[in-house]
Design a protein around this motif. Structure first.
Motif, PDB file in Angstrom:
ATOM      1  N   GLY A   1      -0.251  12.799   6.679  1.00  0.00           N
ATOM      2  CA  GLY A   1      -1.670  13.243   6.994  1.00  0.00           C
ATOM      3  C   GLY A   1      -2.697  12.265   6.483  1.00  0.00           C
ATOM      4  N   TYR A   2      -3.939  12.451   6.959  1.00  0.00           N
ATOM      5  CA  TYR A   2      -4.972  11.757   6.103  1.00  0.00           C
ATOM      6  C   TYR A   2      -5.236  11.973   4.918  1.00  0.00           C
ATOM      7  CZ  TYR A   2      -5.855  10.134  10.881  1.00  0.00           C
ATOM      8  OH  TYR A   2      -5.631   9.863  12.294  1.00  0.00           O
TER       9      TYR A   2
ATOM     10  N   ARG B   1       0.716  -1.269   0.071  1.00  0.00           N
ATOM     11  CA  ARG B   1      -0.054  -0.090   0.049  1.00  0.00           C
ATOM     12  C   ARG B   1       0.792   1.161  -0.004  1.00  0.00           C
ATOM     13  NH1 ARG B   1      -5.528  -0.401   3.819  1.00  0.00           N
ATOM     14  NH2 ARG B   1      -6.046  -2.647   2.904  1.00  0.00           N
ATOM     15  N   ARG B   2       1.892   1.161   0.436  1.00  0.00           N
ATOM     16  CA  ARG B   2       2.979   2.464   0.343  1.00  0.00           C
ATOM     17  C   ARG B   2       3.028   2.959  -1.061  1.00  0.00           C
ATOM     18  NH1 ARG B   2       6.087   5.293  -1.469  1.00  0.00           N
ATOM     19  NH2 ARG B   2       6.678   3.613  -2.945  1.00  0.00           N
ATOM     20  N   ARG B   3       2.607   4.113  -1.117  1.00  0.00           N
ATOM     21  CA  ARG B   3       2.977   5.161  -2.144  1.00  0.00           C
ATOM     22  C   ARG B   3       2.922   6.640  -1.663  1.00  0.00           C
ATOM     23  NH1 ARG B   3      -2.203   7.744  -3.802  1.00  0.00           N
ATOM     24  NH2 ARG B   3      -1.440   8.406  -5.495  1.00  0.00           N
TER      25      ARG B   3
ATOM     26  N   VAL C   1      -2.623  14.861  12.700  1.00  0.00           N
ATOM     27  CA  VAL C   1      -2.052  13.585  12.965  1.00  0.00           C
ATOM     28  C   VAL C   1      -2.029  13.760  14.643  1.00  0.00           C
ATOM     29  CG1 VAL C   1      -0.280  12.290  13.006  1.00  0.00           C
ATOM     30  CG2 VAL C   1      -0.700  13.398  10.797  1.00  0.00           C
ATOM     31  N   PRO C   2      -2.790  12.724  15.316  1.00  0.00           N
ATOM     32  CA  PRO C   2      -2.762  12.524  16.444  1.00  0.00           C
ATOM     33  C   PRO C   2      -1.568  12.361  17.318  1.00  0.00           C
ATOM     34  CG  PRO C   2      -4.447  10.836  15.665  1.00  0.00           C
ATOM     35  CD  PRO C   2      -3.461  11.443  14.545  1.00  0.00           C
TER      36      PRO C   2
ATOM     37  N   VAL D   1       1.582   4.169   6.497  1.00  0.00           N
ATOM     38  CA  VAL D   1       0.514   3.449   5.923  1.00  0.00           C
ATOM     39  C   VAL D   1       0.025   2.510   7.081  1.00  0.00           C
ATOM     40  CG1 VAL D   1       0.226   1.582   4.360  1.00  0.00           C
ATOM     41  CG2 VAL D   1       1.976   3.316   3.997  1.00  0.00           C
ATOM     42  N   ASP D   2       0.996   2.136   8.067  1.00  0.00           N
ATOM     43  CA  ASP D   2       0.273   1.058   9.020  1.00  0.00           C
ATOM     44  C   ASP D   2      -0.830   1.976   9.797  1.00  0.00           C
ATOM     45  OD1 ASP D   2       0.281  -1.480  10.228  1.00  0.00           O
ATOM     46  OD2 ASP D   2       0.978  -0.755  11.916  1.00  0.00           O
ATOM     47  N   GLU D   3      -0.625   3.216  10.012  1.00  0.00           N
ATOM     48  CA  GLU D   3      -1.514   3.993  10.990  1.00  0.00           C
ATOM     49  C   GLU D   3      -2.786   4.660  10.261  1.00  0.00           C
ATOM     50  OE1 GLU D   3      -1.474   4.641  14.345  1.00  0.00           O
ATOM     51  OE2 GLU D   3       0.618   3.623  14.764  1.00  0.00           O
ATOM     52  N   GLY D   4      -2.773   4.162   8.699  1.00  0.00           N
ATOM     53  CA  GLY D   4      -3.955   4.749   7.941  1.00  0.00           C
ATOM     54  C   GLY D   4      -3.819   5.968   7.523  1.00  0.00           C
TER      55      GLY D   4
END
Length: 200
Positions: free
Chosen positions: A172-173, A9-11, A22-23, A134-137
């Motif tokens: 960021g998201y 998924r990394r891009r 970001v929390p 990526v792992d954190e969405g």
């Protein structure tokens, strides 16, 4: 998320939701993972500048953005990132480390270094941040600071001379994004990039 899925998924993400910061615990995890990167001689000669406040991020873009260049769409999306982390490499930390008794070198010459591992190690740390995002969405993008803007960047943030930024990471998201035209090139086949036992 399974590690293989994180890698798939990394891009590079170039557009972010500016209304979702970001929390703080995620920022801490990004940095904690970054400092677990390998480093030659365990020198750990990196330094990370974390920019979360809007004024700091605005100062970053003002200092690092070249005039013109036709990158308006790219910049518009990147400027929305609520977090910027700038990894730096410190060559002198490595040269000092390898002049210590357990390494056996008596000077701090760069002549023995086949490549500048201080840059390699800071790159490893940046990659761990990309994977953690990526792992954190989240989405993230690594990009370079133009050489002609480095002095302005250093002045804007008081970066010591021994620390060299190797690039920057926006995090960021994700928001709706356009795919890089470079992706049309496709991934090179494994038989073009992998050699087993001998090059030819």
């Amino acid at each position: 998320m399974e590690f293989a899925e994180v890698v798939r998924r990394r891009r590079m993400v170039r557009n972010y939701d500016p209304d979702r910061p970001v929390p703080p615990d995620v920022v801490d995890r990004l940095l904690d993972h970054a400092v677990r990167a390998p480093s030659a001689g365990f020198a750990q000669g990196w330094g990370f500048l974390v920019l979360e406040e809007p004024a700091d991020r605005d100062r970053f873009w003002a200092a690092t953005t070249p005039d013109g260049g036709g990158r308006e769409r790219w910049l518009a999306g990147m400027r929305r990132a609520p977090l910027i982390v700038v990894p730096h490499a410190n060559e002198s930390a490595y040269l000092r480390r390898y002049a210590e008794p357990d390494k056996g070198w008596t000077d701090q010459s760069t002549d023995r270094w086949p490549v500048p591992y201080w840059h390699v190690d800071a790159g490893f740390a940046a990659l761990l941040m990309l994977l953690t995002a990526v792992d954190e969405g989240l989405g993230a993008c690594f990009f370079g600071i133009p050489p002609q803007r480095l002095a302005a960047y250093r002045d804007a943030f008081g970066v010591p001379a021994e620390y060299q930024p190797i690039g920057a990471v926006t995090i960021g998201y994700r928001a709706a994004d356009h795919r890089s035209p470079s992706l049309r090139r496709g991934r090179r086949p494994m038989d073009e990039v992998v050699r087993r036992g001998r090059w030819n």
